[in-house]
Design an enzyme around this catalytic site. Structure first.
Site, mmCIF file in Angstrom:
data_model
loop_
_atom_site.group_PDB
_atom_site.id
_atom_site.type_symbol
_atom_site.label_atom_id
_atom_site.label_comp_id
_atom_site.label_asym_id
_atom_site.label_seq_id
_atom_site.Cartn_x
_atom_site.Cartn_y
_atom_site.Cartn_z
ATOM 1 N N GLU A 103 38.387 45.200 41.044
ATOM 2 C CA GLU A 103 38.232 46.395 41.879
ATOM 3 C C GLU A 103 37.648 47.597 41.129
ATOM 4 O O GLU A 103 38.298 48.645 41.006
ATOM 5 C CB GLU A 103 39.570 46.786 42.512
ATOM 6 C CG GLU A 103 40.110 45.759 43.465
ATOM 7 C CD GLU A 103 41.315 46.254 44.275
ATOM 8 O OE1 GLU A 103 41.744 47.403 44.070
ATOM 9 O OE2 GLU A 103 41.806 45.496 45.118
ATOM 10 N N GLU A 122 43.307 38.638 46.173
ATOM 11 C CA GLU A 122 44.516 39.412 46.468
ATOM 12 C C GLU A 122 44.637 39.598 47.961
ATOM 13 O O GLU A 122 43.662 39.954 48.625
ATOM 14 C CB GLU A 122 44.484 40.828 45.857
ATOM 15 C CG GLU A 122 44.675 40.895 44.376
ATOM 16 C CD GLU A 122 44.693 42.337 43.841
ATOM 17 O OE1 GLU A 122 45.052 43.269 44.582
ATOM 18 O OE2 GLU A 122 44.331 42.494 42.669
HETATM 19 C C1 FCB Z 1 45.040 46.395 44.561
HETATM 20 C C2 FCB Z 1 45.160 46.309 43.065
HETATM 21 C C3 FCB Z 1 46.475 45.750 42.591
HETATM 22 C C4 FCB Z 1 47.629 46.262 43.431
HETATM 23 C C5 FCB Z 1 47.355 46.047 44.887
HETATM 24 C C6 FCB Z 1 48.490 46.479 45.805
HETATM 25 O O1 FCB Z 1 44.122 47.390 44.906
HETATM 26 O O2 FCB Z 1 44.139 45.507 42.543
HETATM 27 O O3 FCB Z 1 46.630 46.065 41.244
HETATM 28 O O4 FCB Z 1 47.881 47.574 43.121
HETATM 29 O O5 FCB Z 1 46.196 46.757 45.245
#
Ligand code: FCB
Length: 446
Positions: free
Chosen positions: A165, A353
């Site tokens: 990210e 994620e």
């Molecule tokens: C993402 C991040 C991770 C965590 C999640 C909830 O943006 O990559 O580290 O904080 O959100």
């Protein structure tokens, strides 16, 4: 939950990041990162929470490998603390390397594929002091780090990501100042951070391949953008889409910056971009990691607003404990959007994620019934299956996250784990979602 229709071999994994779980900030020669510095500044972190010891994964990693093995995941994605393996970001620290060496060996022994992410926002403080991501040199120092790590681990680690990210690190850390290093940059200064992160990614791809890595990718966050007032807010929606969804993807997959950055006073023809940079940034990738949490609603800015959009409430959806709307179809939409937008230029995707914060606690018997998280995860996994059914090449899904952990500026107030962590004792207690995911993996993988 409906029976999932996913191809045989679809991979199930789970993700963490170093700064959020390791603790042990000064152990065995680790040096400070920008996040250590930021957390020590009053008022930066909710409740004044401090990340160390937190989950104390650095000392409890064996327990965590056991939890992963019990879950039955195919893969585990973690990040390496640059400040732990290279003192000040440059000088090899054998005790730091030894930690990841042990971890990788234990994962392999448990039948779990390690997936290594090199950078999850924790730049060594010494490099920040030398200019951080505003300095072009940082991208080259990152490449040296990437090659050293790959040389140490690529005999056993197949899949690598350069960074996680970059958009959040750029936007939250360098423009809005809510995250480390807490800067409020605009114009060319802000753009130089974005460009140097991208350059670091491109140089990092070369470097890990030179170190022996066989598969390399990048992990980005994506969020479909919805104008709250239909067409009237269209320009605001385009502006947010350009920066959230395209700034760190178009250069990587298409070799060019997206249109619309001038709305942010960022000019791709400006000084930070040198001849040849975009070729480096567009190095071919083996996969793109997709992080998805929610959709963003947007309206036109008010005259005094600094940004060319205004974030708005998205009415009509349940919300997690972070206040984020629960929009499972946004996952499908994101994956389909990537396929439609990048077509042949899109490498295979992994969802790297997705997850939700809910504030459940273990009951008197020690059971933690996080039914809301189970519903969230089940609906998002179904949305991935729908995207696959409509032809998107998604190879696997990694959930966020194994453990409740240090949620950046929110401290320990937001729990995303499938395993509950008592931050007084570091005791781990699998939640209902852990058993739900274990059963899903058992039922779906061949
Ligand atoms: C993402 C991040 C991770 C965590 C999640 C909830 O943006 O990559 O580290 O904080 O959100």
């Amino acid at each position: 939950m409906r029976a999932l229709r996913l191809p045989a071999g679809f991979e199930w994994g789970i993700s963490t990041s170093a700064f959020q779980i390791e603790g042990a900030s000064a152990a065995d020669g680790r040096t400070p990162s920008v996040w250590d510095t930021f957390c020590a500044q009053p008022g930066r972190i909710a409740g004044g929470d401090r990340p160390d010891p937190g989950c104390d994964h650095y000392h409890r990693w064996k327990d965590d490998v056991d939890l992963l093995a019990g879950l039955g995941v195919d893969s585990y994605r973690f990040s390496v603390s640059w400040s732990r393996v290279l003192a000040g970001g440059r000088a090899a620290n054998p005790r730091g390397f030894a930690f990841y060496d042990r971890l990788v060996d234990a994962l392999l022994a448990a039948g779990i594929e390690p997936v290594v992410n090199l950078f999850h926002w924790d730049l060594p403080q010494d490099l920040q002091d030398a200019g951080g991501w505003r300095s072009r040199d940082t991208a080259y120092v990152f490449a040296e780090y990437a090659e050293k790590l790959a040389t140490a681990l690529a005999d056993r680690v197949t899949r690598w990501s350069t960074m996680n990210e970059p958009f959040e690190h750029f936007g939250l850390g360098h423009v809005l100042g809510f995250h480390a290093p807490g800067q409020n940059l605009t114009g060319v200064a802000a753009f130089s951070v974005a460009h140097h992160l991208l350059l670091a990614h491109g140089l990092g791809v070369r470097a890990v391949r030179a170190g022996g890595a066989r598969q390399v990718g990048l992990i980005n966050s994506y969020a479909p953008v919805r104008p709250v007032n239909g067409g009237g807010d269209g320009a605001a929606a385009c502006a947010l889409d350009a920066i959230q969804n395209r700034l760190f993807t178009d250069p990587v997959l298409l070799g060019e910056y997206p249109a619309g950055l001038d709305a942010f006073e960022m000019d791709p023809a400006s000084k930070p971009v040198r001849s040849g940079d975009l070729e480096i940034i567009a190095a071919p990738l083996d996969f793109l990691g997709v992080n998805y949490y929610n959709v963003l609603a947007v309206s036109a800015p008010e005259p005094a607003d600094p940004l060319p959009f205004r974030l708005a409430e998205l009415p009509g959806f349940d919300r997690t404990a972070s206040g984020w709307p629960v929009v499972p179809d946004g996952m499908r939409e994101t994956l389909v959007m990537l396929k439609d937008r990048y077509r042949d230029a899109l490498p295979p995707l992994y969802v790297t994620e997705t997850g939700a914060a809910y504030d459940e606690k273990p009951d008197a018997d020690g059971f933690c019934d996080d039914f809301e998280r189970v519903a969230f995860l089940a609906s998002h996994v179904e949305a991935i299956a729908e995207a696959v059914a409509s032809g998107v090449d998604v190879r696997g899904a990694m959930l966020w996250s194994l453990l409740d952990n240090f949620e950046w500026a929110e401290g320990f107030s937001q729990r995303f784990g499938l395993v509950h962590v008592d931050f007084q004792t570091a005791q781990r207690t699998p939640k209902a979602s852990y058993y739900w995911y274990r059963d899903l993996i058992r039922g779906v993988t061949p």
